[in-house]
Design an enzyme around this catalytic site. Structure first.
Site, PDB file in Angstrom:
ATOM      1  N   ASP A 100       0.905  -1.238  -0.012  1.00  0.00           N
ATOM      2  CA  ASP A 100       0.075  -0.052  -0.066  1.00  0.00           C
ATOM      3  C   ASP A 100       0.959   1.098  -0.104  1.00  0.00           C
ATOM      4  O   ASP A 100       2.112   1.254   0.520  1.00  0.00           O
ATOM      5  CB  ASP A 100      -0.856  -0.077   1.163  1.00  0.00           C
ATOM      6  CG  ASP A 100      -1.634   1.373   1.467  1.00  0.00           C
ATOM      7  OD1 ASP A 100      -2.238   1.863   0.663  1.00  0.00           O
ATOM      8  OD2 ASP A 100      -1.599   1.703   2.644  1.00  0.00           O
ATOM      9  N   ASP A 106      -2.040  -0.869   5.814  1.00  0.00           N
ATOM     10  CA  ASP A 106      -2.492  -0.115   7.056  1.00  0.00           C
ATOM     11  C   ASP A 106      -3.954  -0.036   7.235  1.00  0.00           C
ATOM     12  O   ASP A 106      -4.039   0.625   8.303  1.00  0.00           O
ATOM     13  CB  ASP A 106      -1.781   0.991   7.080  1.00  0.00           C
ATOM     14  CG  ASP A 106      -2.155   2.361   6.349  1.00  0.00           C
ATOM     15  OD1 ASP A 106      -2.580   3.011   7.067  1.00  0.00           O
ATOM     16  OD2 ASP A 106      -2.076   2.101   5.218  1.00  0.00           O
ATOM     17  N   ASN A 114      -9.013  -0.506   3.353  1.00  0.00           N
ATOM     18  CA  ASN A 114      -9.032  -1.091   1.834  1.00  0.00           C
ATOM     19  C   ASN A 114      -7.879  -2.048   1.773  1.00  0.00           C
ATOM     20  O   ASN A 114      -7.943  -2.566   0.503  1.00  0.00           O
ATOM     21  CB  ASN A 114      -8.905   0.170   0.964  1.00  0.00           C
ATOM     22  CG  ASN A 114      -7.740   0.959   1.104  1.00  0.00           C
ATOM     23  OD1 ASN A 114      -7.215   1.156   2.228  1.00  0.00           O
ATOM     24  ND2 ASN A 114      -7.356   1.549   0.029  1.00  0.00           N
TER      25      ASN A 114
END
Length: 290
Positions: A16, A239, A242
């Site tokens: 991410d 984190d 999503n």
């Protein structure tokens, strides 16, 4: 350079961006130098590093350039999986757009938030990297737009267009509701949109809607099928909410102490380190470079 893996067989790393690889600090978006070095060493060793983000494809390309891996990374996952771009073939592995029923949902959400008198903006993202201001509910709409553009970051080159209606020719891949005040979105969803499972919290300021059956996890699965890899070869790092679908894949799943509890429960390692730093530490913990 030789590579020794503490977790035998790891060769694909899906990471991410905001809150994970990238940290927002002192009004800047930054990647720690130690993390940049770890990513570079990882790629030099022959492993694959893929960013999976809610941001648009050009933002990921800029991050790859900053990391010095723009010629090496094989894929990018953007708009929370609505776009998966094969950088080697220079083509889409996946592209999905919002439907007409999604347009109705977007307008319904805007009407509800207006009635609640939240200060927010509904911003839409197109397949061609275009960003649209669709609806701004704020005392000073221009100041709100400037605040949102600043929050997006200095590495983003957005050309914002204002629209007053939704059209299929915009090829919209994502809608984001961005709140001026932090931590409003979770309560809003819980109180008013409990039946909308596709509304995903993506930051302290926002929640998003992506096309049906789209997620970072689905994007990873498409890549797994194309390159014929298994979870035993994969590390995922994230984190936020999503990232939950992404944590359904991989043998090593990494987050930090600030992540939501349901993500930490899926993780195999939780670091007590801030964003960016924990990514570099995780890569160094699982690999030793000589």
């Amino acid at each position: 350079m030789t590579k020794t893996s503490k977790a035998s067989g790891l060769s694909w790393f899906f990471c991410d961006l905001d809150g994970t690889l990238l940290r927002y600090q002192n009004n800047q978006h930054l990647i720690e130098p130690t993390t940049k070095r770890a990513v570079a060493q990882l790629v030099e060793s022959g492993a694959n590093f893929v960013v999976a983000t809610g941001r648009k494809p050009s933002d990921v390309r800029n991050i790859y350039k900053e990391l010095g891996i723009e010629q090496a990374s094989p894929y990018l996952i953007a708009n929370n999986g609505a776009v998966v771009w094969d950088l080697k073939r220079n083509s889409y592995l996946n592209k999905q757009t919002l439907s007409l029923s999604d347009f109705d949902l977007i307008d319904h959400i805007n009407q509800t938030l207006n009635q609640l008198n939240h200060e927010y903006g509904c911003i839409l993202y197109g397949l061609n990297d275009q960003v649209y201001f669709y609806h701004i509910h704020a005392p000073d709409s221009q100041a709100f737009k400037q605040y949102f553009a600043f929050y997006e970051g200095e590495f983003v080159q957005n050309q914002y267009l204002e629209i007053d209606g939704l059209k299929t020719e915009y090829n919209l891949v994502k809608a984001i509701w961005f709140f001026k005040e932090v931590h409003q979105q979770k309560a809003v969803i819980a109180q008013h949109f409990t039946n909308q499972e596709r509304l995903v919290i993506t930051s302290a300021h926002s929640f998003e809607l992506v096309p049906l059956n789209v997620s970072k996890g689905h994007a990873i699965n498409l890549i797994k099928q194309q390159v014929k890899i298994t979870d035993n070869q994969i590390m995922v790092l994230g984190d936020s909410y999503n990232d939950l679908p992404m944590f359904q894949h991989g043998v090593v799943k990494v987050t930090n102490h600030l992540a939501p509890d349901n993500l930490k429960q899926l993780a195999t390692r939780v670091y007590e380190l801030p964003a960016s730093l924990f990514v570099g530490q995780a890569l160094n913990d699982y690999f030793k470079f000589d």
